[in-house]
Design an enzyme around this catalytic site. Structure first.
Site, PDB file in Angstrom:
ATOM      1  N   CYS B 116     -23.666  -2.516  18.974  1.00  0.00           N
ATOM      2  CA  CYS B 116     -24.439  -2.657  20.306  1.00  0.00           C
ATOM      3  C   CYS B 116     -24.907  -1.332  20.554  1.00  0.00           C
ATOM      4  CB  CYS B 116     -23.437  -3.366  21.380  1.00  0.00           C
ATOM      5  SG  CYS B 116     -23.381  -3.129  23.022  1.00  0.00           S
ATOM      6  N   CYS B 119     -23.568  -0.477  24.531  1.00  0.00           N
ATOM      7  CA  CYS B 119     -22.225  -1.071  25.293  1.00  0.00           C
ATOM      8  C   CYS B 119     -20.891  -1.452  23.818  1.00  0.00           C
ATOM      9  CB  CYS B 119     -21.894  -1.606  26.736  1.00  0.00           C
ATOM     10  SG  CYS B 119     -22.703  -3.265  26.535  1.00  0.00           S
ATOM     11  N   SER B 120     -20.338  -2.702  24.467  1.00  0.00           N
ATOM     12  CA  SER B 120     -19.728  -3.032  23.190  1.00  0.00           C
ATOM     13  C   SER B 120     -19.244  -4.601  22.775  1.00  0.00           C
ATOM     14  CB  SER B 120     -18.836  -2.589  23.751  1.00  0.00           C
ATOM     15  OG  SER B 120     -18.321  -1.319  23.382  1.00  0.00           O
ATOM     16  N   CYS B 121     -20.767  -4.772  23.326  1.00  0.00           N
ATOM     17  CA  CYS B 121     -21.488  -6.110  23.380  1.00  0.00           C
ATOM     18  C   CYS B 121     -21.134  -7.299  21.878  1.00  0.00           C
ATOM     19  CB  CYS B 121     -22.736  -6.665  23.937  1.00  0.00           C
ATOM     20  SG  CYS B 121     -23.128  -6.849  25.014  1.00  0.00           S
TER      21      CYS B 121
END
Lengths: 219, 215
Positions: B116, B119-121
């Site tokens: 991702c 962000c940090s999906c």
């Protein structure tokens, strides 16, 4: 927004250095920050796109110098103020001065399992027919909004092929601004490495990126 | 800039040894928690339950179960590749950050990995919360541009004829990699196979491996 969060394709960050023995949380405050952020989301005063946008507004130098849960903490404090749930003075002191926001719901311990298992699906029914179909060639638009978008910089003005049609989903660019869910068709698009990176692409590589219809035009 | 800044603040300030000074972050979060509880925005017992869920209940063992079943049950594998959300839900894994799942299969010709960049999906119901490296700048910056170099850092050397496909999680669709079943693990049962499936192999930066001997 063209912020420090939009990292794809940047150089200079060094090796990945995974730590095989790392704990889930590195300090007690990370654990509480994680839970507070989730709980605050359940008050119903914002949405996931707004929470991403809030974190993106951390100044770039600070964003790159801090860890993940510091981004979350920044975003949470920012949203509490923006949504009139707390004042900066309250956040600094911990002392209540402003009446709690009446519309804010509270997640009770007994509802946690159910609430997490339910999640928050983003697919929505729409009347509009999809403009593109699997196999179509598309070009991403060159846009640079100062607000939230999910079209990464490295994928702007690039040509690819529709690989999957995901149905219509909430449009983050408007939802982050509380300007409506405005659902649009969402597609997964395949980009060849050379179409993204030119001669600097590694051989035999490609990226698959989920993009909303309004990010795209026929190629 | 040290690459491991995600670790450093935790380690520098809060060693969990009781009487040491609280870090600024520890104080800031405690203050915020007390304010949110006082204002009726957060229930301390719900906070504990949220933490407990991801510390003890939801983690990569869920995903390993999905993969092991796909390796041993061709009908389940077909379903998983056609409608991952439903197939995964049939094993009881649903909800937050896994509302819309897609499973991508590794073969001799194709190697998939997930990132991702924005962000940090990450697919929480099947993998739990992401590791630090997944959320930190080096991986998010480099995975899309240099997947082969990144894989090599994880000890995976991809043959030149194998295409590297990087899935950038820019929407609410969450991707899980179905790794190839190792030759040495052919013929094993579902429960044994689950122990071969690592978290990293389901992100696509590792390969399944023989479980370490117990003892």
């Amino acid at each position: 927004m063209n912020g420090a969060h939009d990292l794809g394709g940047m150089h200079g960050f060094g090796p990945i250095n995974p730590d095989p023995d790392e704990p889930l949380f590195h300090a007690p405050w990370e654990r509480r920050c994680f839970a507070l952020t989730l709980a605050a989301g359940f008050t119903g005063q914002w949405n996931i796109d707004a929470s991403r946008f809030a974190r993106e507004q951390m100044p770039p130098a600070e964003y790159l110098a801090t860890g993940y849960y510091e981004h979350w903490l920044f975003g949470l404090e920012q949203l509490l103020v923006e949504r009139s749930m707390a004042t900066p003075r309250e956040i600094a002191s911990g002392q209540v001065e402003l009446e709690p926001k009446a519309e804010a719901r509270i997640l009770k311990a007994g509802d946690v399992t159910k609430a997490l298992a339910k999640g928050g699906p983003s697919e929505r029914p729409v009347e509009a027919k999809p403009r593109f179909h699997i196999g179509d060639r598309v070009r991403t638009r060159n846009i640079n909004p100062a607000t939230h978008t999910r079209l990464p910089r490295y994928a702007r003005g690039k040509t690819g092929t529709i690989h999957l049609a995901h149905g219509a989903h909430v449009f983050p660019d408007t939802n982050a601004l509380f300007a409506g869910e405005a659902p649009q068709h969402l597609y997964n698009i395949r980009f060849d490495g050379t179409d993204l990176w030119g001669p600097d692409a590694e051989a035999g590589t490609c990226a698959y990126i989920d993009l909303w219809e309004s990010y795209l035009e026929p190629a | 800039m040290p690459h491991s800044h995600d670790h450093s603040h935790g380690h520098d300030h809060s060693h969990d040894h009781g009487h040491s000074e609280l870090s600024d972050l520890e104080l800031r979060v405690r203050t915020l928690e007390s304010l949110m509880v006082e204002k009726g925005y957060a229930d301390p017992a719900a906070l504990d339950a949220l933490i407990d869920t991801y510390e003890t209940k939801v983690g990569p063992r869920n995903g390993a179960q999905v993969v092991a079943k796909a390796w041993t049950d061709p009908a389940f594998k077909d379903w998983l590749l056609q409608d991952a959300t439903a197939a995964i839900a049939s094993l009881g894994f649903t909800g937050r950050q896994g509302e819309h799942m897609v499973v991508v299969e590794n073969t001799a010709k194709v190697h998939n990995m997930v990132v991702c960049t924005l962000c940090s999906c990450y697919p929480w119901p099947v993998l739990g919360l992401p590791p630090t490296w997944y959320k930190a700048a080096p991986y998010r910056a480099r995975a899309v541009m240099q997947p082969r170099a990144v894989l090599a850092e994880f000890g995976v050397s991809l043959p030149a004829e194998t295409e590297a496909r990087v899935w950038d999680s820019t929407a609410e669709i969450r991707y899980l990699v179905l790794p190839q079943q190792p030759e040495e693990a052919q013929g094993l049962g579902e429960t044994e196979l689950a122990d071969w499936v690592t978290r990293d192999s389901m992100i696509g930066v590792g390969l399944p491996r023989r479980p370490a001997a117990e003892g």
